[in-house]
Design a protein around this motif. Structure first.
Motif, short mmCIF file in Angstrom:
data_model
loop_
_atom_site.label_atom_id
_atom_site.label_comp_id
_atom_site.label_asym_id
_atom_site.label_seq_id
_atom_site.Cartn_x
_atom_site.Cartn_y
_atom_site.Cartn_z
N TYR A 93 0.84 -1.20 0.00
CA TYR A 93 0.00 0.00 0.00
C TYR A 93 0.88 1.26 0.00
CZ TYR A 93 -3.59 3.39 1.03
OH TYR A 93 -4.43 4.48 0.95
N ARG A 99 4.08 5.56 -5.59
CA ARG A 99 3.94 5.58 -7.06
C ARG A 99 2.85 6.57 -7.48
NH1 ARG A 99 4.38 -0.78 -6.95
NH2 ARG A 99 6.48 -1.07 -7.79
N PHE A 100 1.77 6.61 -6.74
CA PHE A 100 0.66 7.51 -7.07
C PHE A 100 1.15 8.97 -7.09
CE2 PHE A 100 -3.66 8.97 -7.36
CZ PHE A 100 -3.66 10.19 -6.70
N ASN B 48 -10.97 8.72 -4.34
CA ASN B 48 -10.03 9.27 -5.31
C ASN B 48 -10.21 10.78 -5.43
OD1 ASN B 48 -8.18 9.69 -7.35
ND2 ASN B 48 -9.19 8.40 -8.85
N ARG B 62 -8.85 0.49 2.29
CA ARG B 62 -7.87 1.46 1.76
C ARG B 62 -7.97 1.50 0.23
NH1 ARG B 62 -2.28 0.61 4.96
NH2 ARG B 62 -2.27 -1.34 3.79
N SER B 63 -7.92 2.72 -0.30
CA SER B 63 -8.15 2.88 -1.73
C SER B 63 -6.86 3.09 -2.50
CB SER B 63 -9.09 4.06 -1.98
OG SER B 63 -8.53 5.24 -1.49
N ILE B 64 -6.83 2.50 -3.69
CA ILE B 64 -5.68 2.67 -4.59
C ILE B 64 -6.22 3.13 -5.93
CG2 ILE B 64 -3.68 1.53 -5.66
CD1 ILE B 64 -5.25 -0.33 -2.90
N SER B 65 -5.61 4.17 -6.50
CA SER B 65 -6.05 4.72 -7.78
C SER B 65 -4.95 4.63 -8.82
CB SER B 65 -6.45 6.18 -7.64
OG SER B 65 -7.28 6.37 -6.54
N ILE B 69 -0.83 1.44 -11.41
CA ILE B 69 -0.40 1.37 -10.02
C ILE B 69 -1.21 0.30 -9.29
CG2 ILE B 69 -0.29 2.66 -7.83
CD1 ILE B 69 0.39 5.16 -9.51
N GLU B 72 0.25 -3.12 -10.06
CA GLU B 72 1.44 -3.43 -9.26
C GLU B 72 1.03 -3.76 -7.83
OE1 GLU B 72 5.00 -2.99 -10.17
OE2 GLU B 72 4.97 -1.61 -11.86
N TYR B 73 0.04 -3.07 -7.31
CA TYR B 73 -0.45 -3.36 -5.96
C TYR B 73 -1.01 -4.78 -5.87
CZ TYR B 73 -3.23 -3.24 -1.70
OH TYR B 73 -3.76 -3.55 -0.47
#
Lengths: 232, 224
Positions: A93, A99-100, B48, B62-65, B69, B72-73
């Protein structure tokens, strides 16, 4: 310093993108040959090593080219896992977060920075500056959350996101000077302002961060070329 | 304890589709949340805030944008059925070409699709050049990932889907067998992979959506 095998980096001293792999190699304690490109003329080696984009930086590891600055930094981290500290965080995470923000810096924030010098007229200039300031405010917020009280985005040592943002500090200072601005304002972005000082003072960065004076002279040169009428 | 995995997406987003593919490849159970981008949900804006876009992956709160990416997560969180090769150099190449796809190939194809006249001609020429580079990268392999699909196939998979849509709407031939035999073959092989086929967006729904989007762009540019 640990031997890195045959490592070369094609680049130029003013480029913030070139600075990224240089910092990464320094963090890993790796020796490398710096092949400096002449401004305005691309070498045969560069054109051969990066035929798709024809741009610097290019890392050559045992003659195999790696292109795109952040791809190179990740490569350095993965190819030499036991040399020096890890550049990317270990938690997936945290890696995604780093990276973000690195992508945000490249796709939104840095283009808005270069937009200031290119803006035509007072209104456009003000709008460009506002964009940069807004971005810095987002990054200040991110710094607070990610560093968790430690000196860098990466924690105790410089990491991926420090490198992604820090490489632009020379250009930030040039912009502040030529535009009469204070972007890394202690009052508005206290976290980033102090972080910037620590970053520039770090041993992995000091030798590769160009002096503001030298960079300002270079900026004048390229602006002149940019504005010059096309050759007859 | 069951893991909470949610994907915020739209029916037509090629970027969200990447995440669908990756999750399925790894056999991960997840819930899809369809977003209406003309009326974004509070949750999307919360998860986001910077871009307010899909896809967003929500994993245990938990958020991923940003789709690449997110890939890869997913790769780093669920280690089975790896998407990326082990070798650092091969990984760097995969990342390089995925970025090339997003930064150069997609914009040039999109411009070729929505523009007209001289602008379209220029975009088509650029798109062809970009596609040639991908053709070269395939270099006799069945997939970009080798014998099986991987990160780069997923990253470029939108080509297999959208090229057909663009060609149908615009009557342009973007990927022909003469200039791009390997790419054309890859598009077919990729589309035939069962897990890819299973979540292929419905062609008849995509056509009107992209016609409408092209219309919006053309109206905007003609009104300046």
């Amino acid at each position: 310093m640990a031997k890195g095998g045959e490592v070369k980096l094609i680049g130029g001293w003013p480029s913030p993108f070139v600075m990224r792999p240089r910092i990464a190699l320094n963090l890993k304690g790796l020796e490398y040959e710096f092949l400096e490109e002449k401004f305005g003329a691309k070498s045969e080696l560069l054109l051969r090593s990066n035929p798709v984009h024809k741009k610097i930086p290019v890392l050559l590891h045992a003659d195999r080219p790696v292109c795109e600055s952040l791809v190179i930094v990740q490569y350095i981290d993965e190819a030499w896992p036991s040399s020096g500290p890890s550049i990317l965080p270990s938690d997936p995470y945290d890696r995604a977060t780093a990276r973000f923000w690195a992508a945000y810096i490249d796709e939104k924030w840095f283009p808005s920075m270069s937009g200031i010098a290119r803006a035509q007229g007072e209104e456009a200039k003000k709008a460009a500056i506002d964009q940069v300031v807004e971005g810095l405010s987002l990054l200040e917020d991110a710094f607070g959350k990610i560093s968790k009280g430690k000196p860098f985005f990466g924690g105790d040592t410089i990491g991926f996101l420090d490198i992604a943002l820090g490489c632009f500090l020379g250009w930030v200072r040039v912009t502040e000077r030529t535009q009469g601005l204070k972007l890394l304002d202690q009052a508005k972005v206290p976290g980033l302002a102090k972080w910037a000082e620590r970053f520039c003072a770090d041993s992995a960065v000091k030798g590769v961060m160009p002096e503001t004076e030298k960079l300002a002279e270079f900026a004048k040169l390229i602006m002149a070329k940019f504005r010059a009428p096309p050759p007859q | 304890m069951a893991e909470e995995v949610k994907l915020f997406k739209t029916l037509s987003s090629p970027f969200a589709l990447r995440v669908d593919w990756a999750l399925r490849l790894k056999g991960i159970q997840y819930e899809s949340v369809l977003e209406d981008l003309s009326e974004k949900s509070d949750l999307l804006l919360q998860y986001n805030p910077v871009y307010k876009k899909v896809p967003v992956l929500l994993h245990n709160g938990r958020s991923i944008s940003e789709s690449l990416i997110i890939l890869e997560y997913i790769e780093e969180t669920w280690k089975q059925d790896p998407l990326l090769p082990q070798d650092p150099y091969a990984r760097a190449r995969a990342r390089f070409w995925a970025k090339f796809g997003d930064d150069k190939v997609l914009p040039s194809l999109w411009t070729a699709f929505i523009s007209e006249g001289k602008e379209q001609e220029a975009a088509l020429a650029e798109a062809s050049e970009n596609l040639q580079k991908l053709e070269g990268e395939l270099n006799g392999k069945k997939f970009f990932g080798g014998d099986n699909i991987g990160y780069l196939d997923i990253a470029l998979g939108w080509l297999a889907n959208l090229i057909t849509v663009f060609e149908e709407i615009s009557s342009l031939k973007l990927v022909d067998g003469e200039r791009f035999p390997l790419l054309l073959a890859w598009m077919k092989e990729f589309s035939d992979v069962p897990l890819i086929k299973d979540c292929w967006p419905p062609h008849d729904k995509l056509i009107p959506r992209f016609i409408a989007r092209r219309q919006v762009y053309r109206m905007k540019s003609s009104s300046t």
